[in-house]
Design an enzyme around this catalytic site. Structure first.
Site, PDB file in Angstrom:
ATOM      1  N   TYR A  22       0.830  -1.204   0.000  1.00 13.17           N
ATOM      2  CA  TYR A  22       0.000   0.000   0.000  1.00 13.17           C
ATOM      3  C   TYR A  22       0.859   1.247   0.000  1.00 13.17           C
ATOM      4  CZ  TYR A  22       0.926   0.962   4.972  1.00 13.17           C
ATOM      5  OH  TYR A  22       1.531   1.277   6.161  1.00 13.17           O
ATOM      6  N   LYS A  33       6.531  -1.902   1.870  1.00 13.87           N
ATOM      7  CA  LYS A  33       5.356  -1.332   2.529  1.00 13.87           C
ATOM      8  C   LYS A  33       4.167  -2.285   2.378  1.00 13.87           C
ATOM      9  CE  LYS A  33       3.238   3.202   3.240  1.00 13.87           C
ATOM     10  NZ  LYS A  33       3.372   3.141   4.695  1.00 13.87           N
ATOM     11  N   GLU A  90      12.096   2.708  14.170  1.00 14.12           N
ATOM     12  CA  GLU A  90      11.145   3.700  13.648  1.00 14.12           C
ATOM     13  C   GLU A  90       9.864   3.617  14.456  1.00 14.12           C
ATOM     14  OE1 GLU A  90       9.783   2.863   9.631  1.00 14.12           O
ATOM     15  OE2 GLU A  90       9.788   0.714  10.006  1.00 14.12           O
ATOM     16  N   LEU A 113      11.242   1.634   7.129  1.00 12.62           N
ATOM     17  CA  LEU A 113      10.685   1.970   5.820  1.00 12.62           C
ATOM     18  C   LEU A 113      11.326   3.280   5.373  1.00 12.62           C
ATOM     19  CD1 LEU A 113       8.352   1.309   3.717  1.00 12.62           C
ATOM     20  CD2 LEU A 113       7.101   3.122   4.901  1.00 12.62           C
TER      21      LEU A 113
HETATM   22  N1  PDD Z   1       2.797   4.922   7.355  1.00  8.21           N
HETATM   23  N2  PDD Z   1       7.465   3.778   8.838  1.00  8.21           N
HETATM   24  C1  PDD Z   1       6.339   3.050   8.837  1.00  8.21           C
HETATM   25  C2  PDD Z   1       6.338   1.720   9.511  1.00  8.21           C
HETATM   26  C3  PDD Z   1       5.181   3.532   8.202  1.00  8.21           C
HETATM   27  O1  PDD Z   1       4.068   2.789   8.191  1.00  8.21           O
HETATM   28  C4  PDD Z   1       5.214   4.809   7.592  1.00  8.21           C
HETATM   29  C5  PDD Z   1       4.016   5.370   6.891  1.00  8.21           C
HETATM   30  C6  PDD Z   1       6.398   5.552   7.629  1.00  8.21           C
HETATM   31  C7  PDD Z   1       6.531   6.917   6.993  1.00  8.21           C
HETATM   32  O2  PDD Z   1       6.492   6.828   5.588  1.00  8.21           O
HETATM   33  P1  PDD Z   1       5.950   8.028   4.703  1.00  8.21           P
HETATM   34  O3  PDD Z   1       6.723   9.228   5.089  1.00  8.21           O
HETATM   35  O4  PDD Z   1       6.216   7.608   3.322  1.00  8.21           O
HETATM   36  O5  PDD Z   1       4.469   8.190   5.012  1.00  8.21           O
HETATM   37  C8  PDD Z   1       7.513   5.000   8.249  1.00  8.21           C
HETATM   38  C9  PDD Z   1       1.560   5.265   6.656  1.00  8.21           C
HETATM   39  C10 PDD Z   1       1.318   6.744   6.586  1.00  8.21           C
HETATM   40  C11 PDD Z   1       0.434   4.488   7.282  1.00  8.21           C
HETATM   41  O6  PDD Z   1       0.621   3.293   7.461  1.00  8.21           O
HETATM   42  O7  PDD Z   1      -0.626   5.056   7.553  1.00  8.21           O
END
Ligand code: PDD
Length: 287
Positions: free
Chosen positions: A33, A149, A182, A207
């Site tokens: 996703y 992801k 993270e 990620l």
């Molecule tokens: N989550 N690390 C994890 C485990 C994440 O699920 C996310 C994003 C990030 C940050 O990635 P980005 O800057 O590309 O949004 C880091 C999304 C927003 C979610 O699961 O809702």
């Protein structure tokens, strides 16, 4: 106005949007996703999100459900049809519908795609950012391929729920060496007492966040001192500031970790400035 979702080629009422019970996303979490921010009528960093989607799909050997340009078109359509000005757009691709069997399905099984969008309240986000959030640490217990992801987010759900039950809004995973990897759905950052911004390198344990990438560019253009290296939980306790980044919260100051006050207990100047400047470092596609 009723909400609209896109499901496998059709725009349908959100309330009735559904995938088959044997969708592999549903049965095996066999899918990936992306979440893009929608900000002031623009979708933020679409090329970067679709590049990462492409990588996730390749790593899992799932085909694109349709051409990349078509996916981009649908993202815009779903945001527009739901009249979202501020919020997010979500895209999920799974390995498709097939009788339950761990092996990959036959070649002719098409991947499934779902796109949804929803509004959020910028005022509420602003109020939260002015206050800062608390995070609660959690032992790292995820598989090593967190660089993909995937929708397999059960560990993240449990870590975040634990944070919530302990007064936090986010979880910080801590690996067996004591280093923060993270957040449950964010990347983690600190600013040390000497003003150095620190975040873990994206080569393992995290990620590669799209928000993280934009913030890194901003840090460079602002001439801030910066180190990409792991930091420990105890270093975080001593930090001047902490914050998290994600498409859903952009730059969100952290004022408490495991009940310990970070810095002076208020959102730090670096995090606040990065939040203010954030969208100058992004690609904005008007909807
Ligand atoms: N989550 N690390 C994890 C485990 C994440 O699920 C996310 C994003 C990030 C940050 O990635 P980005 O800057 O590309 O949004 C880091 C999304 C927003 C979610 O699961 O809702």
């Amino acid at each position: 106005m009723s909400r609209i979702a896109y499901v496998n080629g059709q725009y349908v009422r959100h309330a009735e949007a559904a995938v088959h019970v044997e969708d592999r996303g549903y049965q095996f979490a066999d899918g990936v996703y992306e979440v893009c921010e929608v900000w002031q009528g623009n979708i933020v960093d679409v090329p970067r999100h679709l590049d990462r989607l492409d990588r996730s799909l390749r790593e899992l050997r799932i085909d694109w459900p349709m051409a990349r340009a078509a996916v981009e078109f649908v993202l815009h359509q779903v945001v527009r049809r739901n009249r979202v000005r501020n919020g997010l757009v979500y895209i999920q691709v799974t390995r498709g519908v097939a009788k339950r069997d761990h092996f990959f399905p036959p070649e002719d099984v098409a991947p499934s795609i779902v796109v949804t969008s929803r509004s959020s309240n910028p005022e509420a986000a602003k109020a939260l950012a002015e206050q800062g959030i608390a995070v609660v640490s959690f032992p790292e217990n995820r598989w090593p391929r967190v660089d993909i992801k995937t929708v397999a987010l059960l560990p993240n759900v449990l870590a975040k729920q634990n944070a919530k039950e302990n007064g936090g809004k986010e979880a910080w995973y801590v690996d067996s060496d004591g280093f923060v990897t993270e957040g449950g759905s964010t990347n983690a950052w600190i600013v040390t007492r000497d003003g150095t911004v620190v975040t873990r390198p994206a080569d393992s344990g995290i990620l590669r966040g799209i928000t993280r990438a934009a913030v890194l560019e901003l840090i460079q253009s602002e001439g801030l001192t910066f180190e990409e290296r792991p930091f420990s939980l105890s270093e975080a306790f001593e930090a001047k500031e902490a914050f998290v980044t994600a498409a859903t919260s952009v730059v969100m100051p952290v004022t408490k970790v495991d009940g310990k006050i970070i810095g002076n207990g208020h959102p730090g100047t670096v995090a606040t400035r990065l939040r203010e400047l954030f969208h100058t470092a992004t690609d904005l596609q008007a909807v």
